[in-house]
Design a protein around this motif. Structure first.
Motif: not given
Length: 269
Positions: A134-135, A138-139, A143-144, A149, A151, A192, A195-196, A199
């Motif tokens: 999950s973002f 990921f944080d 930073r996104i 979306g 980096v 999602n 997308k993760v 990234a």
């Protein structure tokens, strides 16, 4: 010299202790000598996992391979040099005692930024960072940009790993092999997840880590902890037939051990 594997992530609930126990036990069952340390001096989830294993095996009259877990030794304050941090000496002493007699030393770090965690990362030959898919997790790495979306740049944990890499380079040690483990991959939320994944791949090229699939969310992991068991122990404890979920989980562990590319390890389970 022992190969040091550090499992770190400055966030709780990412599966660090489950990862530690399964990697350590898998290596032990393949015949390697495995030492284990838990640097979360308050909660000690990994340490508790090993304690549960010892208690269950003693009660059941079983002798199954596992890691040689040790607490950090206490130090005499009088032996510290001026300005020396006692945690540095405790960790150094623990690793020094294991180094000549172990093939691998597996170190579980707390889900927060501590002095012990910093030192452990600088000792890592292999660094495993379990990450919930999950973002939110990921944080910790980067930073996104919420609109694109993309980096923006590394975040707090990635910067700490960068510092550890610099310390190793200054000491003339080989670079850390950093693996980010995507844990708790679910069947849902495919958009999602994609997308993760995108990234992570972008970030991996920028700051230098490898991405590997970890463990899916499964009930079995919560059930194993109280007895200190792993997926590899089930048949030895009387489970004759593994269900499909357990078979899939064993394959995830097999894939993880292979992805780590540890020296002298041929996956055999």
């Amino acid at each position: 010299m022992a190969h040091i594997i550090v499992v770190g992530n400055e966030k709780g609930g990412s599966g660090k202790s489950t990862t530690c126990m399964h990697v350590a036990t898998a290596l032990a069952r393949m015949g390697h000598r495995v030492g284990a340390l838990d640097l979360d001096l308050r909660q000690k989830s990994f340490g508790r996992y090993v304690e549960n294993r010892r208690a269950f095996l003693a009660k059941a009259g079983l002798d199954l391979p596992g890691p040689d877990y040790r607490d950090l030794p206490e130090v005499d304050p009088a032996t510290l040099a001026p300005g020396e941090n006692p945690f540095d000496q405790r960790l150094t002493a623990a690793v020094a005692a294991m180094d000549p007699v172990m093939d691998f030393i597996l170190i579980d770090c707390p889900g927060s930024h501590t002095r012990l965690s910093q030192i452990a990362h600088s000792l890592a030959d292999t660094l495993i960072t379990p990450l919930n898919d999950s973002f939110v997790d990921f944080d910790l790495l980067a930073r996104i940009d919420p609109d694109t979306g993309k980096v923006r740049g590394p975040s707090i944990y990635a910067e700490m790993v960068w510092g550890a890499r610099q310390l190793r380079a200054q000491a003339g040690l080989k670079p850390i092999d950093w693996i980010v483990l995507r844990n708790r991959l679910g069947a849902q939320q495919m958009h999602n997840k994609k997308k993760v994944g995108s990234a992570l791949e972008e970030l991996s090229r920028r700051i230098g880590f490898r991405v590997a699939p970890g463990f899916s969310e499964r009930v079995i992991f919560r059930e194993l902890f109280p007895r200190g068991l792993t997926l590899l122990d089930l048949k030895d404890t009387g489970v004759e037939q593994l269900n499909l979920s357990n078979v899939a989980a064993r394959q995830e562990l097999r894939d993880l051990i292979a992805a780590l590319r540890l020296p002298g390890v041929q996956v055999a389970f």
